[in-house]
Write a protein that holds these residues in place. Structure first.
Motif, PDB file in Angstrom:
ATOM      1  N   GLY A  56      47.417  39.262  24.284  1.00 46.97           N
ATOM      2  CA  GLY A  56      46.439  38.756  25.240  1.00 46.97           C
ATOM      3  C   GLY A  56      46.634  39.355  26.609  1.00 46.97           C
ATOM      4  N   CYS A  57      45.869  38.841  27.557  1.00 52.40           N
ATOM      5  CA  CYS A  57      45.962  39.299  28.938  1.00 52.40           C
ATOM      6  C   CYS A  57      46.193  38.066  29.803  1.00 52.40           C
ATOM      7  CB  CYS A  57      44.669  40.014  29.349  1.00 52.40           C
ATOM      8  SG  CYS A  57      44.750  40.803  30.975  1.00 52.40           S
ATOM      9  N   TYR A  58      47.413  37.940  30.320  1.00 54.40           N
ATOM     10  CA  TYR A  58      47.820  36.729  31.045  1.00 54.40           C
ATOM     11  C   TYR A  58      47.615  35.497  30.166  1.00 54.40           C
ATOM     12  CZ  TYR A  58      47.905  39.656  35.230  1.00 54.40           C
ATOM     13  OH  TYR A  58      48.178  40.642  36.157  1.00 54.40           O
ATOM     14  N   GLY A  59      47.953  35.668  28.872  1.00 52.38           N
ATOM     15  CA  GLY A  59      47.874  34.556  27.932  1.00 52.38           C
ATOM     16  C   GLY A  59      46.482  34.265  27.410  1.00 52.38           C
ATOM     17  N   ARG A  60      45.488  35.076  27.745  1.00 56.09           N
ATOM     18  CA  ARG A  60      44.105  34.857  27.315  1.00 56.09           C
ATOM     19  C   ARG A  60      43.603  36.044  26.503  1.00 56.09           C
ATOM     20  NH1 ARG A  60      41.849  29.863  29.377  1.00 56.09           N
ATOM     21  NH2 ARG A  60      43.558  28.999  30.616  1.00 56.09           N
ATOM     22  N   LEU A  61      42.570  35.794  25.681  1.00 53.55           N
ATOM     23  CA  LEU A  61      41.963  36.873  24.914  1.00 53.55           C
ATOM     24  C   LEU A  61      40.973  37.688  25.737  1.00 53.55           C
ATOM     25  CD1 LEU A  61      41.424  35.177  21.436  1.00 53.55           C
ATOM     26  CD2 LEU A  61      43.242  36.746  22.141  1.00 53.55           C
ATOM     27  N   VAL A  62      40.583  37.151  26.884  1.00 58.35           N
ATOM     28  CA  VAL A  62      39.764  37.885  27.847  1.00 58.35           C
ATOM     29  C   VAL A  62      40.461  37.803  29.199  1.00 58.35           C
ATOM     30  CG1 VAL A  62      37.590  37.500  26.613  1.00 58.35           C
ATOM     31  CG2 VAL A  62      38.345  35.869  28.351  1.00 58.35           C
ATOM     32  N   VAL A  63      40.103  38.707  30.076  1.00 56.82           N
ATOM     33  CA  VAL A  63      40.744  38.736  31.395  1.00 56.82           C
ATOM     34  C   VAL A  63      40.411  37.450  32.154  1.00 56.82           C
ATOM     35  CG1 VAL A  63      40.917  39.962  33.582  1.00 56.82           C
ATOM     36  CG2 VAL A  63      40.630  41.245  31.440  1.00 56.82           C
ATOM     37  N   PRO A  64      41.421  36.688  32.596  1.00 55.60           N
ATOM     38  CA  PRO A  64      41.159  35.424  33.293  1.00 55.60           C
ATOM     39  C   PRO A  64      40.865  35.661  34.770  1.00 55.60           C
ATOM     40  CG  PRO A  64      43.506  35.751  33.106  1.00 55.60           C
ATOM     41  CD  PRO A  64      42.867  36.935  32.431  1.00 55.60           C
ATOM     42  N   ASP A  65      40.633  34.578  35.484  1.00 50.89           N
ATOM     43  CA  ASP A  65      40.468  34.702  36.930  1.00 50.89           C
ATOM     44  C   ASP A  65      41.846  34.807  37.595  1.00 50.89           C
ATOM     45  OD1 ASP A  65      41.550  32.068  37.099  1.00 50.89           O
ATOM     46  OD2 ASP A  65      39.553  31.201  36.904  1.00 50.89           O
ATOM     47  N   ALA A  66      41.842  35.106  38.878  1.00 52.97           N
ATOM     48  CA  ALA A  66      43.095  35.361  39.600  1.00 52.97           C
ATOM     49  C   ALA A  66      44.011  34.142  39.598  1.00 52.97           C
ATOM     50  CB  ALA A  66      42.783  35.795  41.032  1.00 52.97           C
ATOM     51  N   GLU A  67      43.434  32.950  39.681  1.00 55.70           N
ATOM     52  CA  GLU A  67      44.254  31.737  39.739  1.00 55.70           C
ATOM     53  C   GLU A  67      45.027  31.532  38.444  1.00 55.70           C
ATOM     54  OE1 GLU A  67      43.695  26.899  40.424  1.00 55.70           O
ATOM     55  OE2 GLU A  67      41.999  28.279  40.735  1.00 55.70           O
ATOM     56  N   ARG A  68      44.348  31.689  37.311  1.00 55.10           N
ATOM     57  CA  ARG A  68      45.028  31.528  36.032  1.00 55.10           C
ATOM     58  C   ARG A  68      46.039  32.643  35.796  1.00 55.10           C
ATOM     59  NH1 ARG A  68      39.992  29.677  32.066  1.00 55.10           N
ATOM     60  NH2 ARG A  68      39.647  27.632  33.024  1.00 55.10           N
ATOM     61  N   ALA A  69      45.702  33.846  36.233  1.00 50.12           N
ATOM     62  CA  ALA A  69      46.636  34.960  36.092  1.00 50.12           C
ATOM     63  C   ALA A  69      47.902  34.715  36.900  1.00 50.12           C
ATOM     64  CB  ALA A  69      45.962  36.253  36.542  1.00 50.12           C
ATOM     65  N   MET A  70      47.752  34.194  38.097  1.00 54.92           N
ATOM     66  CA  MET A  70      48.905  33.912  38.951  1.00 54.92           C
ATOM     67  C   MET A  70      49.782  32.823  38.344  1.00 54.92           C
ATOM     68  SD  MET A  70      50.602  34.656  41.658  1.00 54.92           S
ATOM     69  CE  MET A  70      49.443  35.663  42.577  1.00 54.92           C
ATOM     70  N   LEU A  78      46.985  40.050  39.460  1.00 59.68           N
ATOM     71  CA  LEU A  78      45.855  40.542  38.671  1.00 59.68           C
ATOM     72  C   LEU A  78      45.082  41.621  39.421  1.00 59.68           C
ATOM     73  CD1 LEU A  78      43.849  40.309  36.265  1.00 59.68           C
ATOM     74  CD2 LEU A  78      42.659  38.540  37.610  1.00 59.68           C
ATOM     75  N   GLU A  79      44.865  42.761  38.756  1.00 59.31           N
ATOM     76  CA  GLU A  79      43.920  43.774  39.209  1.00 59.31           C
ATOM     77  C   GLU A  79      42.827  43.833  38.155  1.00 59.31           C
ATOM     78  OE1 GLU A  79      45.514  47.482  40.975  1.00 59.31           O
ATOM     79  OE2 GLU A  79      47.493  46.697  40.436  1.00 59.31           O
ATOM     80  N   VAL A  80      41.679  43.274  38.488  1.00 56.54           N
ATOM     81  CA  VAL A  80      40.641  43.013  37.491  1.00 56.54           C
ATOM     82  C   VAL A  80      40.222  44.276  36.753  1.00 56.54           C
ATOM     83  CG1 VAL A  80      38.296  42.154  37.152  1.00 56.54           C
ATOM     84  CG2 VAL A  80      39.830  41.006  38.767  1.00 56.54           C
TER      85      VAL A  80
END
Length: 359
Positions: A56-70, A78-80
């Motif tokens: 995944g990406c920061y624990g998600r199957l899609v790129v999350p928002d900056a808050e969840r990534a942090m 996160l660099e989108v």
């Protein structure tokens, strides 16, 4: 009235399945080329660690928002754009894996028929699984050059197996289940040419993974010298430490210069091997298109490599250089296939001539 022979109904589903297998295996060749180029693009835009975890990406199957990534990885902001580039590469690579599984499932019913390339299908599945593992290690080991280079070579191995599977399926569809003993064996010259190509591909991956593409400025000299200061032992030290982040590389300038010069020397040796191969077998009409294509593709690839140095490695030109490497691999494989199969054609022609004389 004369009886009209009807096709065996039991063979019709197998024939339709074989047509589908032929289309899917050819699609696999094209799709693998696309996946390789997307992987190179991912690396060239420094997106290889766009997602700090896998699959995944920061624990998600899609790129999350900056808050969840942090919240997931506070040490990896996160660099989108880079995260999406990395995930697109993973999506298409996963789709390629599904295509391999589909080929295996569709071919399972034909695996006991003489001449069906079941072993190639299984080998393709094994290699694609290993390639997925290398993709994971690329991230978890933070672009360790050894893994990055093996990941590139693994992608080319998948490409070769797709092509070999397609060619074998075409032969199977024609009903040619001749034993391999009727096919020509590999000669030393073919072996040297293939070895030189493999070595040059590995050197190219090593150049890329250690960011040595512009370690030499200018051509044909390197940094204004024919033989500049180089650290060969450090440049080709294959037991680099696991742990550091290898984004942008860890080697000093002299080590990168050695890697770059090694790639140039490899290019020269490959060119000599390909010219020798073409000269040796040029009289064989069936081989001429592939041997000529190999020499031409090598010339274009050499020009692209020089242009990359002189133009400081622009993205589009680096991608073309990778596409040139893919073309060399495909042409070498097609030439080798024609070399092996030409013995069968010669045998069949001789047999027909004897039958004609007998009549």
């Amino acid at each position: 009235m004369p009886s009209v022979s009807m096709p065996d109904a039991s063979l019709q589903p197998a024939t339709a399945r074989l047509r589908l297998l032929l289309r899917l295996s050819l699609a696999g060749v094209v799709f693998t080329t696309v996946v390789i180029l997307i992987g190179v693009w991912t690396r060239l835009v420094d997106a290889g660690l766009g997602c700090p975890d896998w699959p995944g990406c920061y624990g998600r199957l899609v790129v999350p928002d900056a808050e969840r990534a942090m919240a997931h990885s506070p040490d990896a902001p996160l660099e989108v754009f880079k995260a999406w580039v990395e995930m697109i590469h993973r999506y298409v690579a996963s789709a390629l894996g599904l295509l391999v599984i589909a080929l295996l499932v569709l071919g399972a019913g034909l695996r006991r028929r003489p001449g069906y390339p079941w072993a190639t299908s299984v080998a393709l599945l094994i290699v694609i699984l290993l390639q997925g593992a290398f993709g994971a290690f690329t991230v978890t080991l933070k672009l360790w050059p050894q893994v990055v280079t093996m990941h590139l070579l693994g992608g080319l191995a998948v490409l070769l197996l797709f092509l070999w599977l397609h060619l074998s399926l075409r032969r199977f569809a024609k009903g040619d289940a001749a034993p391999s003993s009727r096919r020509r064996r590999l000669t030393p010259l073919w072996g040297v040419a293939m070895l030189m190509l493999l070595l040059q591909l590995a050197l190219g991956g090593w150049v890329s993974s250690n960011y040595a593409g512009i370690a030499c400025q200018g051509f044909p000299t390197c940094n204004g010298e024919w033989w500049p200061e180089m650290d060969w032992s450090e440049g080709f030290h294959l037991t680099q430490t696991v742990g550091p982040n290898y984004l942008h590389g860890q080697l000093h300038a002299d080590a990168r210069t050695a890697i770059h010069q090694g790639h140039r020397i490899g290019a020269l040796l490959l060119g000599l091997a390909l010219v020798a191969l073409a000269a040796r077998y040029w009289k064989e009409t069936r081989l001429r298109p592939w041997l000529g294509g190999l020499v031409i593709a090598y010339g274009v690839q050499l020009g692209l490599g020089i242009a990359n140095v002189l133009m400081w490695l622009p993205l589009w030109l680096a991608l073309l250089h990778t596409a040139g490497a893919v073309a060399l691999v495909l042409l070498m494989a097609l030439g080798l296939w024609q070399w092996r199969e030409s013995a069968l054609v010669a045998d069949d022609s001789t047999r027909r001539d004897k039958e004609w004389v007998h009549v």
